[in-house]
Design an enzyme around this catalytic site. Structure first.
Site, PDB file in Angstrom:
ATOM      1  N   GLY A   1       0.870  -1.039  -0.041  1.00 34.76           N
ATOM      2  CA  GLY A   1       0.124   0.067  -0.067  1.00 34.76           C
ATOM      3  C   GLY A   1       0.798   1.292   0.009  1.00 34.76           C
ATOM      4  O   GLY A   1       0.059   2.368   0.329  1.00 34.76           O
ATOM      5  N   ASP A   2       2.061   1.281  -0.394  1.00 40.11           N
ATOM      6  CA  ASP A   2       3.222   2.151  -0.414  1.00 40.11           C
ATOM      7  C   ASP A   2       4.385   1.939  -1.363  1.00 40.11           C
ATOM      8  O   ASP A   2       3.739   1.050  -2.147  1.00 40.11           O
ATOM      9  CB  ASP A   2       3.639   2.791   0.932  1.00 40.11           C
ATOM     10  CG  ASP A   2       3.813   4.217   1.150  1.00 40.11           C
ATOM     11  OD1 ASP A   2       4.765   4.772   0.431  1.00 40.11           O
ATOM     12  OD2 ASP A   2       3.119   4.798   2.061  1.00 40.11           O
ATOM     13  N   ASP A   3       5.395   2.678  -1.315  1.00 42.12           N
ATOM     14  CA  ASP A   3       6.307   2.611  -2.163  1.00 42.12           C
ATOM     15  C   ASP A   3       6.849   1.197  -1.888  1.00 42.12           C
ATOM     16  O   ASP A   3       6.963   0.694  -1.003  1.00 42.12           O
ATOM     17  CB  ASP A   3       7.581   3.447  -1.883  1.00 42.12           C
ATOM     18  CG  ASP A   3       6.966   4.779  -2.221  1.00 42.12           C
ATOM     19  OD1 ASP A   3       6.455   5.165  -2.945  1.00 42.12           O
ATOM     20  OD2 ASP A   3       7.632   5.697  -1.563  1.00 42.12           O
TER      21      ASP A   3
END
Length: 485
Positions: free
Chosen positions: A292-294
């Site tokens: 849900g992020d980098d």
């Protein structure tokens, strides 16, 4: 039967979802346009004492295995651990319900006594091993056998609150301290976390809910954080559902992260895959990541705290990473980059269904620098913004940040980029009064954009060669491509 000892020379890579259609499209395009790039087009830096290929020597008493495509050889040869024990011998119960926090602590205390006696290896056999946070020790291997699952405790008290990192000055999400990672280490040497594709599951849902419902008191813990440590290998495992960033080496050197599968729900907040932070000589390769992020983010401290500590991230290779993140980027540099980031190679990545492909994130107050970054051979499909330089998040630790601390960006070399079905042209947003120069874009092809899509550039300068669609005027440089040589 003696517990199995790992063969570090045979690290298995299990990448999922190969998306072979990307390769067919890419090779077709290459055949038509016959664009090529040689090694002379990239400005190499000396990495781990050499340039070019290395032999993989992450071994267990065996001869090094030639692997010109690997950077893992920096660790040299790990000796075979002389003392191998099972978590069961320390009272561990793998039923998924019984707490094994005390068993892991007891095991680590015992292994610590063996650190200077040939080192120790703790085997985790098949089963579900529920535990709170525990520390590692030097000259130590944590080995997860086939079918072994370490589960993070659902009791926040088993993730104790510790001091904030010096280069952050406070918890990343909340003032004050932060919850310790599930597996933690500080000041260690020669540590291996590996196995037969066993799993470490942080069971982060509880933490995500606390964050989303604004009931979080202290910053969430990482799945694994190693601090001030040297000679680290993390390989051949699956990490799932980290409460916060998944793998966080900070103030470390000689780190290899290889052959990992890292998974989190695509809406799980801030579940970065791998975040090297104020660390040097780092090799990240052959990993599959959904988060849900980098997928990968290189960092080096936050505003005035990162400037004061001045611990840069440098000599980092990221290669052969595949994955997706609908909210963030395939690979990010920053935004916490106040200690400086330099000498980074990012290559051979495959990114799909993501908000951004390559992203450099800065802001006023960060200070620091980003220099000598090479990004090459990246394929993307359905990535909204393939290349992005962003600013202005207004994300600062406290009121002590200095608005005059402007980051300096110089020497960003981006080449051989193929993006299919993107929705926006690149956005390159520098900072007024800052230095964003020496940007080189070579053999960049972005297909599927609307005819009206155009590059957006502010406060940047550089040059291009063989770029489609036509770049912004700040990069056309009157036809000169000197900065790409």
């Amino acid at each position: 039967m003696e517990p199995e000892r790992p063969n570090y020379g045979a690290i298995m890579v299990h990448l999922k979802k190969p998306y072979w259609v990307f390769l067919i499209l890419l090779f077709t395009f290459v055949a038509v346009l016959t664009f090529q790039i040689s090694t002379k087009d990239i400005l190499p830096f000396q990495f781990f004492g050499v340039t070019g290929s290395r032999k993989t020597s992450v071994t267990s008493g065996s001869d090094p295995v030639p692997d010109p495509g690997s950077c893992a050889g920096l660790l040299g040869e790990f000796p075979e651990r002389k003392h191998v024990m099972s978590i069961k011998e320390f009272g561990g119960v793998g039923d998924g319900k019984t707490s094994n926090t005390a068993a892991f602590w007891k095991a680590i205390v015992h292994m610590q006594r063996l650190s200077n006696k040939g080192g120790g290896q703790l085997n985790v056999p098949k089963g579900k091993w529920l535990t709170g946070s525990f520390n590692l020790t030097s000259n130590f291997t944590l080995f997860l056998e086939d079918g072994a699952v370490i589960l993070g405790s659902q009791d926040p008290k088993e993730w104790p609150v510790v001091e904030p990192l010096p280069s952050y000055g406070r918890g990343r999400e909340r003032l004050g301290g932060r919850h310790i990672s599930l597996i933690h280490g500080d000041g260690l040497t020669n540590v291996v976390i590996t196995g037969q594709n066993g799993t470490i599951d942080g069971q982060g849902g509880m933490w995500w809910d606390l964050w989303q419902n604004r009931r979080l008191t202290h910053t969430r813990g990482h799945l694994i954080e190693l601090m001030n440590s040297h000679n680290i290998l993390i390989s051949n495992l699956t990490f799932r559902n980290s409460p916060f960033w998944t793998i966080h080496p900070i103030y470390c050197s000689n780190v290899v992260i290889k052959g990992m599968t890292i998974l989190a729900p695509l809406n799980a907040p801030n579940t970065d895959g791998i975040d090297p932070d104020s660390s040097t000589n780092v090799c990240i390769e052959d990993c599959y990541i959904e988060s849900g992020d980098d997928l990968v983010a290189v960092k080096s401290g936050w505003d005035q705290y990162g400037i004061r500590v001045a611990r840069p991230s440098s000599n980092i290779i990221v290669r052969r990473i595949s994955g997706t993140t609908p909210t963030c980027s395939g690979v990010g540099i920053g935004s916490e980059m106040s200690g400086g980031i330099s000498n980074v190679i990012i290559e051979d990545m495959n990114i799909w269904n993501s908000a951004a492909g390559v992203r450099i994130k800065t802001d006023k107050g960060r200070g620091g620098y980003i220099a000598n970054i090479t990004i090459k051979n990246i394929t993307m499909e359905r990535v909204k913004i393939p290349i992005m330089f962003s600013r202005g998040a207004n994300d600062h630790p406290d009121y002590g940040w200095d608005p005059k601390a402007i980051p300096k960006i110089k020497g960003i070399f981006i080449s051989n980029i193929m993006s299919l079905n993107s929705t926006k042209a690149p956005i390159l947003a520098g900072i007024k009064g800052g230095s964003f120069e020496g940007l080189c874009f070579k053999n960049v092809t972005l297909l599927g954009l609307a005819p009206t899509a155009a590059w957006h550039c502010e406060f940047v300068s550089g040059c291009t060669n063989a770029v489609f669609p036509l770049p912004c005027p700040q990069l056309q440089n009157n036809g000169s491509s000197a900065c790409c040589i």
